[in-house]
Design a protein around this motif. Structure first.
Motif, mmCIF file in Angstrom:
data_model
loop_
_atom_site.group_PDB
_atom_site.id
_atom_site.type_symbol
_atom_site.label_atom_id
_atom_site.label_comp_id
_atom_site.label_asym_id
_atom_site.label_seq_id
_atom_site.Cartn_x
_atom_site.Cartn_y
_atom_site.Cartn_z
ATOM 1 N N ASN A 349 0.812 -1.219 0.000
ATOM 2 C CA ASN A 349 0.000 0.000 0.000
ATOM 3 C C ASN A 349 0.845 1.270 0.000
ATOM 4 O OD1 ASN A 349 -2.774 -1.045 0.096
ATOM 5 N ND2 ASN A 349 -2.133 -1.927 2.054
ATOM 6 N N ALA A 350 2.111 1.156 -0.406
ATOM 7 C CA ALA A 350 3.003 2.315 -0.359
ATOM 8 C C ALA A 350 2.461 3.474 -1.189
ATOM 9 C CB ALA A 350 4.393 1.919 -0.838
ATOM 10 N N ALA A 351 1.978 3.214 -2.389
ATOM 11 C CA ALA A 351 1.462 4.297 -3.236
ATOM 12 C C ALA A 351 0.278 4.985 -2.583
ATOM 13 C CB ALA A 351 1.073 3.746 -4.609
ATOM 14 N N ARG A 352 -0.598 4.200 -1.976
ATOM 15 C CA ARG A 352 -1.766 4.788 -1.311
ATOM 16 C C ARG A 352 -1.341 5.678 -0.151
ATOM 17 N NH1 ARG A 352 -4.987 3.367 2.898
ATOM 18 N NH2 ARG A 352 -3.970 1.327 3.184
ATOM 19 N N TYR A 353 -0.346 5.248 0.635
ATOM 20 C CA TYR A 353 0.133 6.073 1.747
ATOM 21 C C TYR A 353 0.721 7.387 1.244
ATOM 22 C CZ TYR A 353 -0.376 1.969 4.774
ATOM 23 O OH TYR A 353 -0.875 0.905 5.474
ATOM 24 N N LEU A 354 1.487 7.322 0.151
ATOM 25 C CA LEU A 354 2.087 8.535 -0.404
ATOM 26 C C LEU A 354 1.015 9.490 -0.916
ATOM 27 C CD1 LEU A 354 5.041 6.868 -2.316
ATOM 28 C CD2 LEU A 354 5.298 8.547 -0.481
ATOM 29 N N GLU A 355 0.056 8.978 -1.653
ATOM 30 C CA GLU A 355 -1.000 9.835 -2.194
ATOM 31 C C GLU A 355 -1.820 10.487 -1.095
ATOM 32 O OE1 GLU A 355 -2.905 6.959 -4.587
ATOM 33 O OE2 GLU A 355 -1.554 7.226 -6.320
ATOM 34 N N ALA A 356 -2.149 9.714 -0.049
ATOM 35 C CA ALA A 356 -2.920 10.273 1.061
ATOM 36 C C ALA A 356 -2.116 11.341 1.794
ATOM 37 C CB ALA A 356 -3.338 9.157 2.019
ATOM 38 N N HIS A 357 -0.824 11.105 1.961
ATOM 39 C CA HIS A 357 0.042 12.076 2.632
ATOM 40 C C HIS A 357 0.098 13.379 1.841
ATOM 41 C CE1 HIS A 357 3.581 13.662 4.771
ATOM 42 N NE2 HIS A 357 4.011 14.002 3.576
ATOM 43 N N PHE A 358 0.310 13.299 0.543
ATOM 44 C CA PHE A 358 0.389 14.510 -0.272
ATOM 45 C C PHE A 358 -0.946 15.259 -0.279
ATOM 46 C CE2 PHE A 358 3.935 12.281 -2.765
ATOM 47 C CZ PHE A 358 4.920 12.932 -2.047
ATOM 48 N N ALA A 359 -2.050 14.527 -0.297
ATOM 49 C CA ALA A 359 -3.368 15.181 -0.259
ATOM 50 C C ALA A 359 -3.557 15.947 1.045
ATOM 51 C CB ALA A 359 -4.469 14.145 -0.448
ATOM 52 N N ARG A 360 -3.146 15.333 2.162
ATOM 53 C CA ARG A 360 -3.298 16.003 3.465
ATOM 54 C C ARG A 360 -2.454 17.255 3.558
ATOM 55 N NH1 ARG A 360 -2.948 10.734 5.471
ATOM 56 N NH2 ARG A 360 -0.774 11.087 6.100
ATOM 57 N N HIS A 361 -1.320 17.276 2.885
ATOM 58 C CA HIS A 361 -0.394 18.399 2.990
ATOM 59 C C HIS A 361 -0.530 19.381 1.829
ATOM 60 C CE1 HIS A 361 1.380 15.657 5.936
ATOM 61 N NE2 HIS A 361 2.049 16.698 6.423
ATOM 62 N N GLY A 362 -1.564 19.256 1.035
ATOM 63 C CA GLY A 362 -1.830 20.229 -0.012
ATOM 64 C C GLY A 362 -0.983 20.092 -1.255
ATOM 65 N N PHE A 363 -0.442 18.907 -1.504
ATOM 66 C CA PHE A 363 0.372 18.689 -2.700
ATOM 67 C C PHE A 363 -0.406 17.831 -3.694
ATOM 68 C CE2 PHE A 363 3.708 19.220 0.635
ATOM 69 C CZ PHE A 363 4.259 20.394 0.152
ATOM 70 N N SER A 364 -1.568 18.292 -4.081
ATOM 71 C CA SER A 364 -2.412 17.514 -4.978
ATOM 72 C C SER A 364 -1.809 17.395 -6.374
ATOM 73 C CB SER A 364 -3.802 18.160 -5.073
ATOM 74 O OG SER A 364 -3.692 19.508 -5.530
ATOM 75 N N GLU A 365 -0.840 18.242 -6.711
ATOM 76 C CA GLU A 365 -0.231 18.209 -8.036
ATOM 77 C C GLU A 365 0.758 17.053 -8.200
ATOM 78 O OE1 GLU A 365 0.342 20.514 -5.779
ATOM 79 O OE2 GLU A 365 -0.223 22.530 -6.465
ATOM 80 N N VAL A 366 1.162 16.440 -7.103
ATOM 81 C CA VAL A 366 2.190 15.407 -7.167
ATOM 82 C C VAL A 366 1.569 14.080 -7.605
ATOM 83 C CG1 VAL A 366 3.958 14.136 -5.909
ATOM 84 C CG2 VAL A 366 3.544 16.551 -5.374
ATOM 85 N N GLU A 367 2.063 13.555 -8.702
ATOM 86 C CA GLU A 367 1.621 12.248 -9.188
ATOM 87 C C GLU A 367 2.614 11.183 -8.710
ATOM 88 O OE1 GLU A 367 1.267 12.351 -13.397
ATOM 89 O OE2 GLU A 367 -0.004 14.147 -13.412
ATOM 90 N N VAL A 368 2.078 10.081 -8.190
ATOM 91 C CA VAL A 368 2.893 8.981 -7.676
ATOM 92 C C VAL A 368 2.803 7.803 -8.630
ATOM 93 C CG1 VAL A 368 3.278 7.382 -5.767
ATOM 94 C CG2 VAL A 368 2.477 9.717 -5.305
ATOM 95 N N SER A 369 3.955 7.279 -9.033
ATOM 96 C CA SER A 369 3.985 6.113 -9.913
ATOM 97 C C SER A 369 4.992 5.112 -9.371
ATOM 98 C CB SER A 369 4.371 6.526 -11.340
ATOM 99 O OG SER A 369 4.523 5.401 -12.175
ATOM 100 N N VAL A 370 4.495 3.978 -8.868
ATOM 101 C CA VAL A 370 5.383 2.938 -8.353
ATOM 102 C C VAL A 370 5.901 2.115 -9.522
ATOM 103 C CG1 VAL A 370 5.534 0.858 -6.934
ATOM 104 C CG2 VAL A 370 4.258 2.851 -6.110
ATOM 105 N N GLU A 371 7.229 2.047 -9.645
ATOM 106 C CA GLU A 371 7.849 1.362 -10.776
ATOM 107 C C GLU A 371 8.187 -0.089 -10.471
ATOM 108 O OE1 GLU A 371 8.130 2.832 -13.739
ATOM 109 O OE2 GLU A 371 7.111 4.537 -12.810
#
Length: 483
Positions: A349-371
Motif C-alpha cells: 500500500n506504499a502508493a496509497r500512503y504517499l498519495e494520502a500524505h500529499f493530499a493532506r499536505h496540499g500537494f495535490s499536483e504530485v503524481e505517484v507512480s510505483v515502478e
C-alpha cells in the motif's frame, strides 16, 4: 612411540586443502577464466556470452563434480537463461539448494584506472581487480572450489544432496526468476538454501545474513503546464514545479532524514534483531564513506538504521536542463525515489500512503507512480539453521562471525524464502569497499582464502549435521502448530 592410534582430523585436512586451492593459484586461474566472459546482462549484445557462461563454463565445472545439468529458457526474458543442476546421492538424504548469478553490470571499460581492465583479473597486493570478482563470479567460484575439496575428502560422498540454480539476469532485477522457480518447484525442492552475494560487515569478519531489505522504486512528478516560460517575465506569478516537488519530498522526511509518513515506517525493532546487531559496527573500511551519525531515525544505532529500519532516498531529481540551464521556469519536475524497507512494512500500500500524505499536505499536483517492488525477507534469527552455520564458521575461522538478520541492500531472496519456502543462509565473500558495480571492482585475496576454508567447513559439517537440523526444525514446527 607410535601415533597410529591418533585419529586424523579429516575436517581440518579438508580445510587445509581448501586453503591450498588459493595458495596454488588454482582459484585465481578459475576466476580469471570466468571474468573473461563479458556477461553484461544490461547489454543485449552480450546474450551469447551469458548463455556461454552456463554451457561452456559452469556446466563442465558442475558435471566434473557429479552434477546433472540442464540449461533452461527464461519465461520472461529471452536473453537471461537459467542453469539447473542436481547431485542426488540418496533421495532420503537432506538437500541443499545453492545459487549464483553469472551476469555482471556493464564493464565501463574506459573508466577503470590505468593498468586495469574489467575483463581480466589484475592482482595488486591483496586486491584482485576485474568485473565480477566480487559480484558474483568470485563468490560462487569460492563455493564450488570448497565443495570440490570436501567431496574429495569424503571419498565422493557428501552425505547430502545438492541442487544448484544459476541465473543470468540478477543485475537487471532477476526477470523471470520468480516465475521460473514456481514452474520448477519440484526440481528445486530442498531443505535449506545457501548462497553467497553482497559484502561482509567488514573484510576481517565472516558474516551471515538471513534475508534482505526490500525496495520500492517510485517516481514523483509535478506537471503544471505546457512549455517553459521566461523567468524574468513570469517569475513570481507562476508556480515552479521544482519548488513544489522539493517541498513535497521534504514533507516525507524530517530535516535529519527520518521518515514521517506512518505507513512507510516499519514496526519496532524486535529484541532478536537488536541482539544480533549489538556487536556489529557499520563501516570502518578505509575506502568506505564517512557515516553521518545524526542522520536517520533517532534512537537507533547506525547499524540498526541500515539493517533493521526503513530509509527513503531521492535517487534523481530533474527540472529543466541541468546541463545547460536557461532563464525559464520549467513546466515539469520529476524525482525518482526509493524506499528500502524491512519485514513488517506494508509495502503493498506504499502508493496509497504517499498519495494520502500529499493530499493532506496540499500537494495535490504530485503524481505517484510505483515502478518496482522487491519484497523484504528475513529468516528468524532463532531458527536452528542459524546457530548451526554460525557455529561451523566460528570453529573454522577461529573468530566470532557477524549475524545480520538481513542485508541492507536487496537480493532476490523472496523467491527462495517465499516461492520455494526455504530457510535462507547467505555467506558473503566480499567486503563493503569492493567497488561493486563501479570501475575498479575487486576481491580481496585474504578474504577469498579465508572464505575457502569457511565454506569447506560448512560443506563438511552439512554431512554430519544436516539430517539432525532438518529433524529439529520439523519438531519445532510441529510443536508450534500443536500449541
Amino acid at each position: 612411540m607410535t601415533t597410529s592410534h591418533i585419529p586424523r582430523n579429516v575436517r581440518r585436512e579438508a580445510i587445509d586443502q581448501a586453503f591450498a586451492v588459493y595458495d596454488s593459484g588454482q582459484l585465481l586461474e578459475d576466476l580469471a577464466r570466468r571474468v573473461g566472459f563479458r556477461t553484461e546482462s544490461q547489454n543485449p549484445a552480450r546474450a551469447d556470452e551469458l548463455r556461454a557462461y552456463l554451457t561452456d563454463e559452469m556446466t563442465p565445472t558442475l558435471e566434473r563434480l557429479g552434477f546433472n545439468c540442464r540449461v533452461a529458457e527464461n519465461p520472461v526474458a529471452a536473453n537471461a537463461p537459467f542453469l539447473i543442476a542436481e547431485r542426488i546421492e540418496d533421495p532420503a538424504l537432506p538437500t541443499v539448494l545453492l545459487y549464483g548469478h553469472g551476469d555482471v553490470v556493464r564493464g565501463y571499460d574506459e573508466q577503470w584506472r590505468a593498468g586495469l581492465a574489467p575483463w581480466q583479473v589484475t592482482v595488486e597486493g591483496d586486491r584482485w581487480y576485474g568485473r565480477g570478482t566480487a559480484d558474483n563470479k568470485g563468490q560462487h567460484t569460492i563455493n564450488f572450489a570448497a565443495l570440490d575439496v570436501v567431496l574429495a575428502a569424503r571419498d565422493g560422498k557428501l552425505g547430502y544432496n545438492v541442487k544448484v540454480i544459476f541465473e543470468t539476469g540478477e543485475e537487471i532485477g532477476s526477470p523471470g526468476l520468480g516465475e521460473f522457480c514456481a514452474q520448477e518447484r519440484a526440481a528445486l525442492a530442498a531443505d535449506v538454501f545457501i548462497a553467497s552475494d553482497g559484502p561482509r560487515v567488514s573484510a576481517e569478519r565472516p558474516t551471515v545474513f538471513l534475508g534482505s531489505r526490500g525496495d520500492i522504486n517510485f517516481d514523483l512528478t509535478v506537471d503544471l503546464r505546457e512549455g517553459a516560460h521566461h523567468s524574468g517575465n513570469w517569475g513570481g506569478v507562476l508556480r515552479n514545479p521544482a519548488i513544489v516537488l522539493a517541498h513535497a519530498i521534504a514533507s516525507l522526511v524530517d530535516k535529519r532524514g527520518a521518515i514521517v509518513v506512518e505507513g512507510l515506517r516499519p514496526p519496532p525493532v524486535s529484541d532478536a534483531v537488536r541482539r544480533a546487531l549489538t556487536d556489529i559496527e557499520l563501516g570502518g573500511d578505509d575506502d568506505g564513506p564517512r557515516i553521518d551519525p545524526d542522520w536517520g531515525e533517532p534512537g537507533l544505532t547506525p547499524t540498526e538504521r541500515v539493517i533493521a529500519w526503513n530509509a527513503l532516498e531521492v535517487l534523481a531529481f530533474k527540472a529543466g536542463n541541468p546541463d545547460a540551464p536557461v532563464n525559464a521556469i520549467p513546466p515539469v519536475a520529476r524525482a525518482t525515489c526509493q524506499l528500502r524497507y524491512v519485514v513488517g512494512t506494508d509495502s503493498a500500500n506504499a502508493a496509497r500512503y504517499l498519495e494520502a500524505h500529499f493530499a493532506r499536505h496540499g500537494f495535490s499536483e504530485v503524481e505517484v507512480s510505483v515502478e518496482r517492488i522487491a519484497a523484504a525477507t528475513r529468516l528468524d534469527p532463532d531458527d536452528p539453521w542459524v546457530d548451526w552455520v554460525l557455529s561451523s564458521m566460528r570453529v573454522t575461522a577461529g573468530k566470532k562471525p557477524a549475524l545480520l538478520p538481513n542485508l541492507g541492500g536487496t537480493v532476490p531472496n523472496d523467491v527462495f524464502a517465499d516461492t520455494l519456502g526455504l530457510p535462507t543462509l547467505w555467506i558473503p565473500h566480499s567486503y563493503p569497499a569492493c567497488a561493486q558495480h563501479a570501475p575498479n571492482e575487486h576481491l580481496l585475496g585474504s578474504v577469498a582464502r579465508e572464505a575457502l576454508g569457511v565454506m569447506a567447513g560448512v560443506w563438511w559439517d552439512l554431512g554430519d549435521d544436516a539430517r539432525r537440523i532438518v529433524e529439529l526444525r520439523a519438531s519445532s514446527v510441529n510443536h508450534r502448530v500443536s500449541a
